[in-house]
Design a protein around this motif. Structure first.
Motif, mmCIF file in Angstrom:
data_model
loop_
_atom_site.group_PDB
_atom_site.id
_atom_site.type_symbol
_atom_site.label_atom_id
_atom_site.label_comp_id
_atom_site.label_asym_id
_atom_site.label_seq_id
_atom_site.Cartn_x
_atom_site.Cartn_y
_atom_site.Cartn_z
ATOM 1 N N ALA A 1 4.102 5.420 -5.696
ATOM 2 C CA ALA A 1 4.065 5.351 -7.181
ATOM 3 C C ALA A 1 3.010 6.311 -7.747
ATOM 4 O O ALA A 1 3.218 6.981 -8.804
ATOM 5 N N GLN A 2 1.875 6.444 -7.081
ATOM 6 C CA GLN A 2 0.815 7.349 -7.526
ATOM 7 C C GLN A 2 1.277 8.789 -7.400
ATOM 8 O O GLN A 2 1.056 9.611 -8.320
ATOM 9 N N GLN A 3 1.916 9.121 -6.313
ATOM 10 C CA GLN A 3 2.423 10.479 -6.138
ATOM 11 C C GLN A 3 3.499 10.792 -7.186
ATOM 12 O O GLN A 3 3.567 11.908 -7.723
ATOM 13 N N TYR A 4 4.337 9.866 -7.500
ATOM 14 C CA TYR A 4 5.399 10.070 -8.501
ATOM 15 C C TYR A 4 4.786 10.286 -9.892
ATOM 16 O O TYR A 4 5.237 11.133 -10.672
ATOM 17 N N PHE A 5 3.722 9.507 -10.186
ATOM 18 C CA PHE A 5 3.033 9.667 -11.479
ATOM 19 C C PHE A 5 2.413 11.050 -11.585
ATOM 20 O O PHE A 5 2.514 11.727 -12.631
ATOM 21 N N GLU A 6 1.777 11.463 -10.519
ATOM 22 C CA GLU A 6 1.138 12.778 -10.558
ATOM 23 C C GLU A 6 2.180 13.872 -10.700
ATOM 24 O O GLU A 6 1.971 14.893 -11.393
ATOM 25 N N ARG B 1 2.893 6.255 -15.050
ATOM 26 C CA ARG B 1 1.497 5.825 -14.875
ATOM 27 C C ARG B 1 1.399 4.317 -14.787
ATOM 28 O O ARG B 1 0.675 3.760 -13.937
ATOM 29 N N GLN B 2 2.103 3.582 -15.657
ATOM 30 C CA GLN B 2 2.065 2.125 -15.649
ATOM 31 C C GLN B 2 2.622 1.567 -14.308
ATOM 32 O O GLN B 2 2.101 0.597 -13.751
ATOM 33 N N GLN B 3 3.674 2.237 -13.805
ATOM 34 C CA GLN B 3 4.269 1.784 -12.529
ATOM 35 C C GLN B 3 3.286 1.989 -11.380
ATOM 36 O O GLN B 3 3.161 1.129 -10.477
ATOM 37 N N ALA B 4 2.567 3.070 -11.419
ATOM 38 C CA ALA B 4 1.571 3.349 -10.379
ATOM 39 C C ALA B 4 0.443 2.334 -10.434
ATOM 40 O O ALA B 4 -0.038 1.819 -9.381
ATOM 41 N N GLN B 5 -0.002 2.015 -11.643
ATOM 42 C CA GLN B 5 -1.062 1.008 -11.790
ATOM 43 C C GLN B 5 -0.593 -0.357 -11.257
ATOM 44 O O GLN B 5 -1.340 -1.102 -10.619
ATOM 45 N N LEU B 6 0.679 -0.703 -11.578
ATOM 46 C CA LEU B 6 1.235 -1.994 -11.111
ATOM 47 C C LEU B 6 1.272 -2.054 -9.581
ATOM 48 O O LEU B 6 0.920 -3.080 -8.972
ATOM 49 N N HIS C 1 -0.581 -0.380 -7.542
ATOM 50 C CA HIS C 1 -1.952 -0.475 -7.025
ATOM 51 C C HIS C 1 -2.473 -1.904 -7.124
ATOM 52 O O HIS C 1 -3.159 -2.402 -6.203
ATOM 53 N N GLN C 2 -2.108 -2.605 -8.187
ATOM 54 C CA GLN C 2 -2.561 -3.995 -8.351
ATOM 55 C C GLN C 2 -1.916 -4.902 -7.305
ATOM 56 O O GLN C 2 -2.569 -5.780 -6.725
ATOM 57 N N MET C 3 -0.658 -4.657 -7.059
ATOM 58 C CA MET C 3 0.036 -5.452 -6.037
ATOM 59 C C MET C 3 -0.559 -5.202 -4.647
ATOM 60 O O MET C 3 -0.710 -6.118 -3.840
ATOM 61 N N ALA C 4 -0.928 -3.980 -4.370
ATOM 62 C CA ALA C 4 -1.560 -3.649 -3.092
ATOM 63 C C ALA C 4 -2.902 -4.336 -2.957
ATOM 64 O O ALA C 4 -3.272 -4.847 -1.875
ATOM 65 N N CYS D 1 0.827 -1.213 0.000
ATOM 66 C CA CYS D 1 0.000 0.000 0.000
ATOM 67 C C CYS D 1 0.862 1.264 0.000
ATOM 68 O O CYS D 1 0.593 2.257 -0.724
ATOM 69 N N LYS D 2 1.895 1.259 0.779
ATOM 70 C CA LYS D 2 2.789 2.405 0.834
ATOM 71 C C LYS D 2 3.504 2.592 -0.498
ATOM 72 O O LYS D 2 3.677 3.728 -1.003
ATOM 73 N N GLU D 3 3.952 1.489 -1.080
ATOM 74 C CA GLU D 3 4.648 1.580 -2.373
ATOM 75 C C GLU D 3 3.686 2.067 -3.474
ATOM 76 O O GLU D 3 4.071 2.859 -4.372
ATOM 77 N N ALA D 4 2.438 1.613 -3.443
ATOM 78 C CA ALA D 4 1.435 2.067 -4.431
ATOM 79 C C ALA D 4 1.148 3.558 -4.258
ATOM 80 O O ALA D 4 0.980 4.303 -5.252
#
Length: 592
Positions: free
Chosen positions: A151-156, A173-178, A180-183, A145-148
């Protein structure tokens, strides 16, 4: 009330408590074992005590048990032996019913307890493993969850930066989605693990642990019941022997009540009654008349002459015998020549032999003539009864052999009839010999019974009566009936004292002239001659020797014409005169 629900979190305390329960059981086993050892030791001591006071076989103690009081004591000893046996029974029953049973139960209990707590530890390990899995899943979900989020903050941030290329923005964006899926996957896994743990935890605390603790509770309750039953058995083992112990005590009481003091008093009379009559009145002797004084028949002197004392028939006399005591001789007797004394010695030889045969330490005469009349009658009657029993035994054997011979005659295949003829002839000879013995003893018995005085007869002095009853004994003494060893007995029993009647023999023996001296001696030690027939000497005193030690440890010495007696040979140093010694030995050989 269940340990599984009430004590679900007290696994360690339950483990300690059950171990304490086993320790208590082992302590009780040790207590019972020591009790059995005490019972065995007590029984052994009682048996040893009973054996210690049992009469010895073929001893004088067996004769004492004819009295009712001593028979009661013997019965008490026997009952105490049975009493000890009951304590051995207590020990045996406690060993088999309590000690052995509880020892086996403790081993089973230890195995069962080990099994239950092994299952409890296994359940605890399982729930701990589930908890660890839950914690790992939770941490992984938190990390994802923390990593997701990062990743979302970095994408934004990349998307808002106009200087960043479109490709970099797409990559962020793809890294953030990944992430989120792992979370989401970690969340699903954590949720599944949590549900599984909750289920396992519910089963652990509401199913597995209660079942295990319930088994432990049942095991502990069985232990408590078992120790209670053992305590009841402990009491029952004692209670079972109480009736038998009571019977033993009842028998002791019965034996005590059987004591008959009148009967015991009568037995004392039968044991020691001599058959003599009390002495009659002593006649008055008038010394005022100028005539020769005569001695009455019933006088205490009993023809022994003036100044002689009557021998004592009762009690036990120690020391040398009374015939050795020398009396003061009259001047006429002192002046008699040695040749006259030698002739008198030779003519009195049978009497001297008689005295020796009665006084030496050999067996008594066959007809028991050395005993008082009543005791002699009992001994003769006892001998007759024993011989009759022997005759009956021989006759029974003869009858049995006769029947066997008849069987052999009728059935020759069973044996040779002539083979028992020798034994039958031998038995016939034995029976004839025993019958002759019975006739001989019955003759003596009839003689004694005919001589026993009646209560209506005129009382006579004991000495005169005993002289008449022992005429045969004195006559047999004249035939030189001596004991083979010729030893002189230092202590004389009552029977030995009564063997010597107050007859003219005493006068002749006591009136002998002093023996000639055969040497001198010097007293090495002081000797107090307190016994009859002995003489006191002081250390260093010189005395005359008149008779050598004959092997009995005594030497006869003389101080003066009126003082002589025996002293221990080890107390004096003897100097024998050779010539006198040779004359003395010659006289001794002639007398023998």
């Amino acid at each position: 009330m269940s340990w599984g629900t009430e004590l679900w979190d007290q696994f360690d305390n339950l483990e300690k408590h059950t171990q304490w329960g086993i320790d208590v059981l082992e302590k009780y086993i040790k207590f019972v074992k020591e009790r059995t050892e005490i019972e065995l030791s007590y029984a052994k001591q009682l048996r040893n005590l009973s054996k210690k006071y049992q009469p010895k076989k073929n001893s004088k103690e067996e004769e004492e048990y004819r009295y009712t009081s001593t028979r009661a004591f013997l019965a008490t000893l026997n009952e105490m032996n049975d009493y000890a046996g009951q304590h051995e029974v207590i020990s045996e029953n406690m060993t088999s019913l309590i000690t052995g049973e509880l020892t086996r139960y403790v081993q089973e209990l230890k195995q069962e307890r080990k099994s239950h707590f092994h299952d409890g530890r296994k359940a605890q390990q399982h729930i701990e493993t589930c908890w660890k899995q839950l914690e790992a899943s939770k941490r992984r979900f938190e990390r994802d969850c923390k990593e997701a989020d990062r990743a979302q903050q970095y994408f934004e941030k990349m998307d808002a930066d106009i200087n960043v290329t479109k490709a970099d923005v797409e990559k962020a964006r793809q890294q953030a989605q990944l992430r989120h899926q792992m979370a989401e996957d970690s969340k699903a896994e954590y949720s599944s693990t949590l549900q599984k743990f909750n289920s396992e935890q519910h089963d652990h605390y509401y199913t597995h642990i209660p079942n295990i603790f319930q088994k432990i509770q049942e095991m502990e309750e069985r232990r408590i019941v078992k120790i209670g039953e053992s305590m009841k058995t402990f009491a029952e083992v004692d209670r079972q022997v109480i009736p038998i112990i009571g019977k033993c005590l009842d028998e002791i009481t019965k034996a005590a009540e059987s004591i008959d003091h009148k009967n015991d008093s009568q037995l004392v009379i039968e044991a020691f009654k001599s058959g003599f009559e009390p002495p009659g009145d002593i006649d008055f002797e008038d010394f005022t008349q100028p005539m020769k004084r005569t001695v009455s028949e019933s006088s205490l002197s009993n023809s022994r002459g003036e100044g002689k004392s009557e021998p004592k028939f009762g009690g036990k006399s120690k020391g040398k015998l009374w015939p050795f005591i020398k009396k003061n001789k009259s001047p006429k007797q002192q002046k008699e020549p040695l040749s006259h004394r030698f002739n008198e010695f030779m003519t009195s030889k049978p009497k001297i032999h008689c005295f020796r045969s009665l006084k030496r330490g050999g067996a008594g005469p066959e007809d028991f003539s050395n005993l008082p009349p009543e005791q002699r009658r009992k001994k003769l009657q006892q001998k007759v009864d024993e011989l009759n029993k022997d005759i009956q035994k021989e006759m029974d054997q003869r009858d049995a052999l006769t029947k066997m011979k008849d069987v052999y005659i009728k059935n020759p295949q069973m044996g040779d009839a002539a083979s028992v003829d020798h034994r039958l002839a031998e038995l016939g000879q034995n029976i004839e010999k025993l019958r002759l013995e019975v006739q001989k003893f019955e003759g003596w018995l009839a003689e004694v019974e005919g001589r026993l005085p009646m209560r209506t007869e005129q009382p006579r002095r004991q000495s005169g009566l005993y002289e008449a009853q022992n005429t045969s004994a004195v006559n047999s003494c004249a035939q030189d009936r001596e004991s083979p060893d010729g030893s002189y007995t230092e202590e004389q029993s009552q029977e030995t004292e009564m063997k010597v009647p107050a007859t003219d023999f005493d006068d002749e023996f006591d009136d002998e002239e002093p023996l000639p001296t055969i040497g001198t001696c010097k007293a090495l030690y002081t000797f107090e001659g307190q016994n009859e027939g002995t003489i006191s000497v002081a250390e260093g005193e010189m005395l005359y020797v008149i008779e050598e030690d004959k092997g009995d440890g005594w030497t006869r010495i003389r101080r003066n014409e009126d003082e002589e007696g025996y002293v221990p040979t080890s107390y004096v140093e003897v100097y024998l005169d050779k010539n006198a010694k040779d004359v003395y030995k010659s006289l001794q050989k002639i007398s023998e």
